[in-house]
Design an enzyme around this catalytic site. Structure first.
Site, PDB file in Angstrom:
ATOM      1  N   ASP A 151       4.465  -2.054  -3.531  1.00  0.00           N
ATOM      2  CA  ASP A 151       5.621  -2.005  -2.649  1.00  0.00           C
ATOM      3  C   ASP A 151       5.204  -1.178  -1.428  1.00  0.00           C
ATOM      4  O   ASP A 151       4.230  -0.419  -1.471  1.00  0.00           O
ATOM      5  CB  ASP A 151       6.846  -1.390  -3.349  1.00  0.00           C
ATOM      6  CG  ASP A 151       8.137  -1.749  -2.602  1.00  0.00           C
ATOM      7  OD1 ASP A 151       8.062  -2.195  -1.444  1.00  0.00           O
ATOM      8  OD2 ASP A 151       9.225  -1.562  -3.190  1.00  0.00           O
ATOM      9  N   TRP A 152       5.955  -1.330  -0.363  1.00  0.00           N
ATOM     10  CA  TRP A 152       5.534  -0.737   0.915  1.00  0.00           C
ATOM     11  C   TRP A 152       5.533   0.804   0.844  1.00  0.00           C
ATOM     12  O   TRP A 152       6.588   1.429   0.802  1.00  0.00           O
ATOM     13  CB  TRP A 152       6.443  -1.252   2.023  1.00  0.00           C
ATOM     14  CG  TRP A 152       5.920  -2.495   2.697  1.00  0.00           C
ATOM     15  CD1 TRP A 152       5.744  -2.665   4.042  1.00  0.00           C
ATOM     16  CD2 TRP A 152       5.487  -3.716   2.089  1.00  0.00           C
ATOM     17  NE1 TRP A 152       5.222  -3.917   4.298  1.00  0.00           N
ATOM     18  CE2 TRP A 152       5.043  -4.577   3.127  1.00  0.00           C
ATOM     19  CE3 TRP A 152       5.378  -4.172   0.771  1.00  0.00           C
ATOM     20  CZ2 TRP A 152       4.538  -5.853   2.888  1.00  0.00           C
ATOM     21  CZ3 TRP A 152       4.877  -5.453   0.538  1.00  0.00           C
ATOM     22  CH2 TRP A 152       4.471  -6.264   1.582  1.00  0.00           C
TER      23      TRP A 152
END
Ligand code: BGC
Length: 736
Positions: A222-223
């Site tokens: 995930d970012w």
């Protein structure tokens, strides 16, 4: 991979920017583009890194919270296809969705992006979306893997969960999607799981995802979820997103040179990145905005749940004049906030759509900009309600109440809206309350005063027309709740353990999430999971279950006056076997469309998993021998038909040792009968059952109790007999 330098490899396992992989022109490796998100495309315009709210226009389909209520796999698959076409049009190779996290608490700020409190609904609909999307040559990114069930402290919090709960609830939807559809990518989540970051969790990414489920694609973070890049690579997070820059590349190079990161590990991740790039479609596509808007409308129609309809107030007769109250009718909230926010190609409003059917008068009733009491707006609305035959009252949660990044703290509608409901229903009992909310809200204390209630969740850009169509009976409501609506937040099983403290959240309710708890503990809810009304009625008959329990058939009949759709829900209730399990669990479902008077035979094919639970000590799924009830329910609470099926167990035999408690010796097929024949069961003193009293005592210690009529030598022989496979097999045959 062999042709790349170590430096190039290190660079390739991180993004080349916010939304793309790295291109290495000299090696002929192009970049591919990824975009959010689950219910529509959010492709940032050039020079706009985050692109929140101002991305390239795309169709906004109902977010997962809405579409889940459709319980319609084909419809979700169609949306997947549409997303794929839009992605190809924009040159996007991978769409960052769907999200199949379980709704553990109604407070989770991101519940609007997730399907359900149930893993079968989440997994089946998630799989349908991946099927549709990937069928167009665009990859999915199944997220957020795993145990990311809250936004509070999401980057640090450790979900403390036992393995059975993970396997049966929180990993199950991911398992369904991965084993059935092979998503191109899986996104590892921000949080920790039992102390270890998901991005660094070898057990999760290597043992479960790849080795057990056979995942062949790429894991991307995930970012901003990577904490320790080397640990993440070793565990199996192939691609770090977004690209953190050259310092990270140097770290990887140094680790390989120092021998703390095996070259092979890096090579594997590099080859997965290259495979993803190769897999990605290069040819663009085109899509028709109007066709996709029509699909968004159809999807919205199926997402709405009719909760209440006293005296069949709905549908309204054609041309019935209505008063529309509530700003949401004019300014619909079509989705939640955060990374999934789509910039829609157009938006239908209910106000305009209703006016196509009948004369409409409107009062906003409250302000969404200033969510405080506005006496003038309130009074204007009540005056209008007084003069009206029917009121359509739109209320709901304003934008800021639900978002990625934070959770709610209560389930209530804004106080001015609750007061408006009270005033409007007091002067006009023919009031239909139409709700807009991403996560569950409380229907108290106003529930009984509303003649009808439509839960519309968040409907995407076609919601306005969908609402009008249902109100005027162009379509019959066919949505069913994919999550329970409790009376009070305090009734929710996660209440005491949400959102946790000091970076720890304990999943203390175990497998008893949502209806699994309400049904088992007999806690009344306002509306149960699976519930939803229609403008017609359905009846069930002729339930048949094959002897092995795996083939189930039932006839469903539209016994009412109008065409409509029913969601046939199959639940299984397990035997009591000493392990506490939910009273019933959804195992299959099917949506059928029936004309008035029409019947259909619905056939389900189950697998043994439908009768299994995860035995963490044995490290496997087991079936307990005994009587299972196969049930057809209108909801998790209302069972219409049931049939019993008796199954052979597959529980691995417990190996006896001197440390085994007496209860295990009694349960063992060899020693149990011997002990009983020896009179163990009858022994009591002063009315106290002595065997019961010592049942938890390890044999080793019982032998030390003076006067016990057992000798160590005898026990040794018994042990050998008890653990003999052959004897046990024979004993099991005779015990049936
Ligand atoms: C979200 C993801 C999303 C990513 C990229 C993160 O903050 O958790 O769901 O795909 O951002 O926008």
């Amino acid at each position: 991979v062999r042709e790349l330098t170590l430096e190039e490899k290190a660079a390739l396992v991180a993004g080349g920017g916010f939304w793309n992989t790295l291109a290495i022109g000299s090696a002929g490796i192009p970049a591919i583009v990824v975009s959010d998100g689950p219910h529509g495309l959010r492709t940032p315009k050039e020079h706009d890194q985050l692109g929140l709210g101002s991305s390239v226009a795309a169709t906004c389909f109902p977010p997962a919270t809405g579409i889940a209520s459709s319980w319609n796999r084909e419809l979700v698959e169609e949306i997947g296809v549409a997303l794929g076409l839009e992605a190809r049009t924009e040159g996007v190779a991978v769409v960052l969705g769907p999200g199949v996290n379980i709704k553990r608490s109604p407070l989770c700020g991101r519940n609007f992006e997730y399907f359900s409190e149930d893993p079968v609904v989440s997994g089946e609909l998630g799989a349908a979306m991946v099927r549709g999307l990937q069928g167009t040559g665009v990859g999915a990114s199944l997220k957020h893997f795993a145990l990311n069930n809250q936004e509070t402290n999401r980057m640090m919090v450790s979900a403390e969960v036992d393995e059975r709960t993970m396997r049966e609830l929180y990993l199950r939807a991911f398992e369904i999607v991965v084993t059935r559809e092979q998503p191109w990518t899986v996104m590892s989540s921000y949080n920790r799981i039992n102390g270890v970051y998901a991005t660094e969790n070898r057990w999760l990414l290597a043992d479960v995802l790849r080795a057990e489920w056979g995942f062949e694609g790429l894991v991307l973070s995930d970012w901003g979820a990577v904490d320790d890049r080397i640990a993440a690579l070793v565990a199996g997070t192939d691609l770090e997103m977004p690209g953190p820059g050259p310092a990270s590349d140097r770290e990887i190079v140094a680790a390989v040179r120092a021998g703390t990161l095996e070259q092979e590990v890096l090579d594997k991740s590099v080859s997965r990145v290259l495979r993803l790039v190769e897999q990605s479609a290069t040819a663009g596509a085109d899509y028709d905005e109007r066709t996709h808007h029509a699909l968004a409308r159809r999807a919205a129609t199926e997402s709405i749940v009719l909760l209440r309809n006293e005296a069949d107030l709905l549908p309204l007769a054609a041309a019935q004049p209505v008063s529309v109250i509530g700003e949401f009718a004019r300014s619909p909230r079509i989705q939640g906030a955060g990374s999934s926010q789509v910039n829609p190609t157009r938006v239908d409003t209910a106000l305009d759509a209703l006016a196509e059917f009948a004369p409409v008068r409107f009062a906003p009733g409250y302000s969404l900009v200033q969510p405080i009491d506005d006496p003038a707006l309130h009074e204007e609305a009540v005056a209008l309600a007084t003069e009206s035959d029917v009121v359509l009252l739109f209320v709901g949660l304003p934008d800021g109440d639900e978002s990625e990044g934070y959770d709610r703290t209560h389930l209530d509608l804004p106080a001015p809206q609750v007061r408006l409901i009270a005033s409007v229903t007091a002067v006009n009992p023919r009031t239909v309350v139409i709700l807009t909310n991403g996560g569950v809200i409380s229907l108290e204390p106003w529930h009984d005063s509303a003649a009808a209630i439509l839960e519309t969740w968040l409907l995407g850009q076609g919601g306005g027309v969908a609402i009008a169509d249902l109100i005027f009976g162009v379509a019959s409501p066919s949505g069913r709740l994919a999550e329970s609506i409790p009376f009070r937040l305090e009734d929710n099983p996660s209440y005491l353990n949400f959102p946790g403290e000091g970076n720890i959240v304990r999943y203390g309710e175990g497998v008893f999430v949502g209806y699994r708890y309400y049904e088992t503990a007999d806690v009344a809810v306002r509306y149960p999971f699976g519930f939803g009304l229609s403008y017609t009625t359905f009846s069930y008959s002729n339930l048949t279950v094959s002897r092995n329990g795996l083939r189930v058939g039932v006839t469903v009949t539209n016994s009412g006056p109008k065409a409509g759709s029913e969601v046939v829900q199959l639940y299984v209730s397990p035997p009591m076997d000493g392990v506490r399990s939910p009273r019933r669990e959804l195992r299959e479902f099917s949506k059928v469309v029936l004309n008035a008077g029409e019947s259909a035979r619905v056939q389900f094919e189950l697998t043994r998993r439908a009768f299994s639970r995860y035995d963490a000590a044995a490290g496997q799924w087991v079936v307990s021998g005994g009587d299972y009830s196969v049930q057809i329910g209108r909801s998790a609470h209302d069972v219409e038909l049931e049939a019993t099926v008796t199954l052979w167990g597959s529980r691995p035999p417990v190996r006896l040792s001197l440390d085994s408690p007496i209860s295990d010796w009694l349960a063992n097929p060899i020693t149990g009968p011997l002990f009983r024949r020896g009179g163990a069961e009858g022994s009591s003193e002063g009315g106290v059952n002595l065997v019961e009293m010592v049942s938890s005592m390890p044999m080793r210690r019982l032998l030390r109790v003076p006067g016990v009529p057992l000798r160590a030598g005898q026990v040794k022989v018994l042990l050998t007999l008890a653990n003999s496979r052959v004897l046990k097999g024979i004993a099991r045959l005779f015990s049936k």
